[in-house]
Design an enzyme around this catalytic site. Structure first.
Site, PDB file in Angstrom:
ATOM      1  N   ARG A   1       9.307  -3.865  -1.849  1.00 46.24           N
ATOM      2  CA  ARG A   1       8.343  -2.546  -1.865  1.00 46.24           C
ATOM      3  C   ARG A   1       8.639  -1.719  -3.105  1.00 46.24           C
ATOM      4  O   ARG A   1       8.012  -1.016  -3.515  1.00 46.24           O
ATOM      5  CB  ARG A   1       8.742  -1.816  -0.376  1.00 46.24           C
TER       6      ARG A   1
ATOM      7  N   ARG B   1      14.462  -1.012   2.284  1.00 45.57           N
ATOM      8  CA  ARG B   1      14.199  -1.785   3.392  1.00 45.57           C
ATOM      9  C   ARG B   1      13.088  -3.055   3.068  1.00 45.57           C
ATOM     10  O   ARG B   1      12.066  -2.525   2.540  1.00 45.57           O
ATOM     11  CB  ARG B   1      13.845  -0.744   4.523  1.00 45.57           C
TER      12      ARG B   1
ATOM     13  N   HIS C   1       6.238   3.018   0.491  1.00 47.45           N
ATOM     14  CA  HIS C   1       5.378   1.670   0.675  1.00 47.45           C
ATOM     15  C   HIS C   1       4.158   1.759  -0.370  1.00 47.45           C
ATOM     16  O   HIS C   1       3.534   2.704  -0.529  1.00 47.45           O
ATOM     17  CB  HIS C   1       4.809   1.789   2.214  1.00 47.45           C
TER      18      HIS C   1
ATOM     19  N   HIS D   1       7.400   6.186   3.376  1.00 48.24           N
ATOM     20  CA  HIS D   1       7.213   5.254   4.447  1.00 48.24           C
ATOM     21  C   HIS D   1       8.301   5.052   5.670  1.00 48.24           C
ATOM     22  O   HIS D   1       8.195   5.235   6.661  1.00 48.24           O
ATOM     23  CB  HIS D   1       6.999   3.810   4.104  1.00 48.24           C
ATOM     24  N   HIS D   2       9.708   5.041   4.871  1.00 47.10           N
ATOM     25  CA  HIS D   2      10.778   4.701   5.614  1.00 47.10           C
ATOM     26  C   HIS D   2      11.857   5.839   5.009  1.00 47.10           C
ATOM     27  O   HIS D   2      12.120   5.468   3.927  1.00 47.10           O
ATOM     28  CB  HIS D   2      11.078   3.303   5.772  1.00 47.10           C
TER      29      HIS D   2
ATOM     30  N   ARG E   1      -0.688  -8.509   1.789  1.00 46.62           N
ATOM     31  CA  ARG E   1      -0.296  -9.120   0.464  1.00 46.62           C
ATOM     32  C   ARG E   1       0.394 -10.862   0.786  1.00 46.62           C
ATOM     33  O   ARG E   1       0.224 -11.470  -0.003  1.00 46.62           O
ATOM     34  CB  ARG E   1       0.779  -8.271  -0.472  1.00 46.62           C
TER      35      ARG E   1
ATOM     36  N   GLU F   1       1.978  -5.312   5.188  1.00 45.27           N
ATOM     37  CA  GLU F   1       2.446  -6.111   4.253  1.00 45.27           C
ATOM     38  C   GLU F   1       1.760  -7.501   4.423  1.00 45.27           C
ATOM     39  O   GLU F   1       1.786  -8.122   3.363  1.00 45.27           O
ATOM     40  CB  GLU F   1       3.861  -6.164   4.501  1.00 45.27           C
TER      41      GLU F   1
END
Length: 475
Positions: A308, A450, A271, A410-411, A287, A284
């Site tokens: 991202r 993602r 991220h 992050h993911h 932004r 998010e």
């Protein structure tokens, strides 16, 4: 003779009664359910509620002391197209456009069949959450989206924890059997490979076994297991993580042990906006609602609304691999999620741009020029430098704020392979009977990257589908 038989029967009954008292104390507790859900994050809670409402006897097992998992840390919101909230704001969107954005964002590595299920059903997930006490009525824009479609609570509150609180309350209202600090160590199968239940241990080390007609894996990803992260992507060694401690990938290992196929394991997302060395996520929405990014030299260097992976790459190319999110009171007043960052002491502030520049050790004249240039773009409606198509702040009024950020793990986009019915597939591509999965434990939905807002859509949508399909299988 009859007297001796009665005595033997009585002694046998006493022995059985004594054993029933002794066994739970030393472990080995065994019971049954229609459906066992492993994992109490957003996917698991959604699945448990849906399955219960469809008439199934459900047991939800969570290894941590509380429900929520990574969902409790999700900041942004839930992507859905064609909702009543978009229509009320005059936003034209469709599942087809959501599909196109998701495939493009995932670099077309995604499984298109799974993406179509996600984008066709996400609007229903918005309604599901509304019915269960988590209305996401405010619509914003996130990176990679063609139009505003990320849904969040009114006032811009962090969506994940908002959902967790509501779904937890609903589980309590429905009296669903939720067992915390219960770790599953094995998915049980019969000789034919059909899933028949689970085994595990509670916080005191007492073992348990639950026989089940179906099992739903909703254990999340492996973003907090840094050894596992590096195993699949060595470039991420040394990165901090935004993940909850429970995101260890144990559900993936449980599924592997019964023959599940894994997919996209090397696809791990960083991220772009986390606090250096801390792994604290900055939503998010900052932004999306208008903040810009500048580097240590005070210069803007990217379109802030790109995906991202691209924004992260652009930050990592800057001095010290850091950037600053710059915004003002206009954004602070409309995005409640920022309150937490102020309370945590993560925000520098100044009454003027020059004062703010001094706080973050950036050349004041350069930062003033950068912000002024962006303000002119906003007024003209064209970002000549980076083609940002959604400029919400003109920065003409203070106070002004800055948050220092850097990319963090992050993911994890990879995981257990599933089909459109959320059935877990084996190496041959066949469904493992009675085993379903939803959320970050699965792979294939998000591809190589993602989009912000698609995780909450994923967990809620596929959590519901896993429950629906599992209940169908009970017959």
């Amino acid at each position: 003779m009859k007297t001796r038989q009665v005595k033997r029967l009585t002694l046998t009954m006493i022995a059985v009664m004594m054993m029933s008292l002794i066994l739970p104390a030393c472990g080995g507790k065994s019971d049954a359910a229609d459906i066992v859900v492993i994992g109490g994050g957003g996917a698991g809670m959604s699945a448990a509620i849906e399955a219960h409402n469809l008439g199934a006897k459900v047991v939800l097992l969570e290894k941590m002391p509380m429900l929520g998992g990574n969902t409790a840390r999700a900041e942004g919101g839930l992507n859905a197209a064609g909702t009543e909230y978009q229509k009320a704001q005059g936003i034209e969107d469709s599942p087809e456009l959501h599909f196109e954005d998701t495939m493009k964002g995932g670099k077309n590595v995604n499984n298109p069949d799974l993406v179509k299920v996600l984008t066709d059903n996400a609007a229903e997930s918005i309604q599901f959450l509304k019915k269960n006490g988590a209305e996401l009525s405010e619509v914003g824009k996130a990176g990679g989206a063609s139009v505003p479609r990320i849904h969040r609570p009114e006032g811009g509150e962090a969506a994940g924890n908002f959902m967790v609180i509501a779904l937890k309350k609903k589980l309590e209202e429905l009296n669903v059997d939720v067992r915390l600090q219960h770790s599953v160590t094995e998915i049980v199968t019969d000789k034919e490979g059909n899933v028949t239940g689970v085994k595990g241990a509670d916080k005191e080390g007492k073992t348990f076994e639950i026989q089940a007609k179906a099992v739903i894996l909703a254990t999340g990803g492996f973003g907090a297991n840094l050894d596992m992260v590096v195993k699949y992507n060595s470039d991420l060694e040394g990165f901090a993580t935004t993940n909850a401690p429970g995101a260890q990938g144990d559900g993936i290992q449980l599924a592997e042990a019964v023959g599940a196929k894994l997919v996209d394991m090397k696809e791990i997302q960083i991220h772009p906006t986390t606090i250096p060395g801390e792994g604290v996520l900055i939503t998010e929405g900052v932004r999306g609602d208008g903040a810009i990014l500048v580097n240590q030299e005070g210069i803007r260097f990217t379109n802030e609304l790109l995906t991202r992976d691209v924004v992260s790459k652009n930050i990592l190319a800057q001095t010290d691999k850091i950037a600053y999110l710059i915004f003002n009171d206009e954004l602070r007043g409309t995005l409640k999620a920022t309150d937490t960052y102020f309370e945590m002491g993560l925000v520098e502030e100044g009454q003027t741009i020059a004062e703010l520049a001094g706080k973050i050790n950036v050349d004041a004249a350069v930062l003033e020029q950068t912000v002024h240039r962006y303000s002119e773009f906003k007024e003209a409606g064209v970002d000549e430098d980076f083609q940002r198509d959604d400029m919400r702040l003109d920065f003409k009024k203070g106070n002004y704020y800055a948050i220092k950020v850097t990319p963090g793990i992050h993911h994890t986009m990879g995981g257990v392979m599933i089909n459109t019915q959320a059935q877990v597939l084996n190496e041959a591509g066949n469904a493992i009977a009675n085993l379903y999965a939803a959320g970050e434990v699965t792979g294939g939905v998000h591809g190589a990257n993602r989009l912000g807002g698609n995780a909450l859509a994923d967990i809620t949508t596929f959590g519901r589908i896993a429950a629906q399909e599992a209940v169908k299988s009970l017959d």
